[in-house]
Design a protein around this motif. Structure first.
Motif, PDB file in Angstrom:
ATOM      1  N   LEU A 270      38.850  42.810  37.586  1.00 21.54           N
ATOM      2  CA  LEU A 270      38.698  43.843  36.435  1.00 21.54           C
ATOM      3  C   LEU A 270      39.230  43.187  35.255  1.00 21.54           C
ATOM      4  N   ASN A 271      38.674  43.560  33.942  1.00 18.66           N
ATOM      5  CA  ASN A 271      39.142  43.018  32.790  1.00 18.66           C
ATOM      6  C   ASN A 271      39.693  44.354  31.988  1.00 18.66           C
ATOM      7  N   ASP A 272      40.973  44.035  31.584  1.00 20.52           N
ATOM      8  CA  ASP A 272      41.569  45.138  30.634  1.00 20.52           C
ATOM      9  C   ASP A 272      40.909  45.352  29.497  1.00 20.52           C
ATOM     10  N   ARG A 273      41.433  46.281  28.251  1.00 24.99           N
ATOM     11  CA  ARG A 273      40.965  46.601  27.113  1.00 24.99           C
ATOM     12  C   ARG A 273      40.722  45.556  26.236  1.00 24.99           C
ATOM     13  N   SER A 274      41.899  44.394  26.384  1.00 24.03           N
ATOM     14  CA  SER A 274      41.514  43.520  25.417  1.00 24.03           C
ATOM     15  C   SER A 274      40.380  42.331  25.832  1.00 24.03           C
ATOM     16  N   GLY A 275      40.022  42.758  27.039  1.00 29.94           N
ATOM     17  CA  GLY A 275      38.919  41.701  27.838  1.00 29.94           C
ATOM     18  C   GLY A 275      39.275  40.607  28.245  1.00 29.94           C
ATOM     19  N   GLN A 276      40.755  40.620  28.719  1.00 28.74           N
ATOM     20  CA  GLN A 276      41.503  39.728  29.456  1.00 28.74           C
ATOM     21  C   GLN A 276      41.303  40.108  31.211  1.00 28.74           C
ATOM     22  N   GLN A 277      41.230  38.982  31.928  1.00 27.80           N
ATOM     23  CA  GLN A 277      40.913  39.153  33.210  1.00 27.80           C
ATOM     24  C   GLN A 277      42.105  39.850  33.965  1.00 27.80           C
ATOM     25  N   GLU A 278      41.964  40.909  34.759  1.00 24.11           N
ATOM     26  CA  GLU A 278      43.363  41.596  35.371  1.00 24.11           C
ATOM     27  C   GLU A 278      42.778  41.878  36.930  1.00 24.11           C
ATOM     28  N   GLN A 279      43.451  41.449  37.829  1.00 25.35           N
ATOM     29  CA  GLN A 279      43.324  41.385  39.056  1.00 25.35           C
ATOM     30  C   GLN A 279      44.149  42.655  39.461  1.00 25.35           C
ATOM     31  N   ILE A 280      43.770  43.702  40.030  1.00 31.54           N
ATOM     32  CA  ILE A 280      44.559  44.533  40.453  1.00 31.54           C
ATOM     33  C   ILE A 280      43.952  45.406  41.672  1.00 31.54           C
TER      34      ILE A 280
END
Length: 345
Positions: free
Chosen positions: A335-345
């Motif tokens: 998943l990517n957060d709102r800023s477009g950076q990859q976020e693994q959650i």
């Protein structure tokens, strides 16, 4: 960090191993409030009379404790007079039940005033009992994933997760931003005492329990036994805290497991677990007189369904109370957060 810390599992959430392999599909998540909708389902109807006013409140910018404080001010009562069943995150469109103790007061909510504070009152009804933690039956999730890459990978994994489930990890919310709650809890472990503040005390204990459980589950995932019976495993009845053990696994138990009637479980740490958790942690659970209790190793998303395309894929499912939607999504997609950076959650 002390030697005791180093000897413990270092799993919060992000670093825990995957059961189905790291996802290849990617998507944007929570780009709009309506992309993450949570509905708390009580499982019963308020009776219509009594000292407690039940409210179903929807918000897209406030977590549970902030809402509790606002409702206390609105009804001019102490914060302790406002009760809830489960905790909800600030990000997303959430609907949640609260109860306000108003004995002898025929008061109804001022929906317009609450709307100005960011709360949409969906329903209200009187009841003869207060809401208690864990009263609700389940949570219903409506999730939209946008701008997907390799959607064919995601479409092939969804049926796998529906049939096999995912590890029932405690989500990142349990451990605070960047795992700060873990460090905070371990500082109290080193002091050998619990904080006096009730909310901080609760956070320390729940953080330790979640961290230890994730460590046990992560080890089972790593060696491929998280959904396979092992000697002395707890066998928990679906939807209850009742459990039993068996000296061996047979076809009947396997069929009950496959039909979700029973789950393999591990203990949430408590004061009766001497020899299985570090003595310094055991001391805190003894101070709280908190007994061990079972938690399933496997999480099955109920009524899981999906539709859409790479632009916007809609996913809906129900989860038992205490389970995390992020544990389902983590096995499904990066998943990517709102800023477009990859976020693994």
């Amino acid at each position: 960090m002390t030697v005791m810390h180093q000897a413990l599992p270092a799993y919060g959430f992000e670093s825990a191993p995957y059961a189905h392999g790291e996802p290849l599909a990617r998507a944007d998540f929570k780009t709009r409030p309506e992309d993450f909708v949570v509905e708390e389902v009580l499982g019963f109807e308020p009776g219509g009379e009594g000292e407690h006013l039940f409210l179903l409140v929807q918000t897209d910018a406030h977590n549970t404790r902030h809402t509790q404080r606002c409702l206390a001010r609105h009804f001019n009562v102490a914060k302790q007079a406002v009760s809830y069943s489960g905790m909800k995150d600030r990000r997303g469109l959430t609907s949640q039940w609260f109860s306000i103790h108003l004995p002898g007061k025929a008061i109804e909510p001022d929906a317009d005033e609450l709307a100005q504070q960011g709360f949409n009152v969906l329903r209200w009804q009187r009841h003869n009992k207060k809401l208690r933690i864990g009263t609700h039956k389940y949570n219903r999730f409506h999730i939209v994933l946008r701008n997907l890459s390799q959607i064919e990978r995601l479409n092939s994994r969804l049926p796998e997760l529906k049939n096999l489930g995912v590890p029932n990890y405690f989500g990142a919310q349990r451990f605070g931003h960047g795992g700060a709650n873990i460090e905070e809890a371990l500082q109290w472990v080193e002091q050998g005492k619990l904080p006096a503040d009730r909310l901080l005390r609760s956070r320390v204990l729940s953080t330790l329990r979640g961290w230890l459980f994730n460590g046990v589950l992560a080890d089972r995932v790593a060696n491929g036994t998280w959904n396979q019976w092992q000697d002395q495993d707890l066998i928990q009845l679906n939807g209850t805290q009742s459990f039993f053990t068996e000296p061996q696994w047979d076809d009947q138990l396997q069929q009950r497991f496959l039909s979700d009637d029973i789950h393999l479980s591990a203990y949430l740490a408590g004061c009766d677990q001497a020899g299985t958790i570090p003595d310094q942690m055991l001391l805190l659970f003894n101070q709280a007189r908190m007994e061990a209790e079972p938690r399933p190793l496997r999480l099955k998303a109920q009524q899981l369904r999906w539709n859409g395309d790479a632009n916007a894929l809609q996913i809906q499912f129900n989860l038992q109370k205490g389970a995390y939607a992020t544990s389902v999504l983590r096995e499904l997609v990066l998943l990517n957060d709102r800023s477009g950076q990859q976020e693994q959650i």
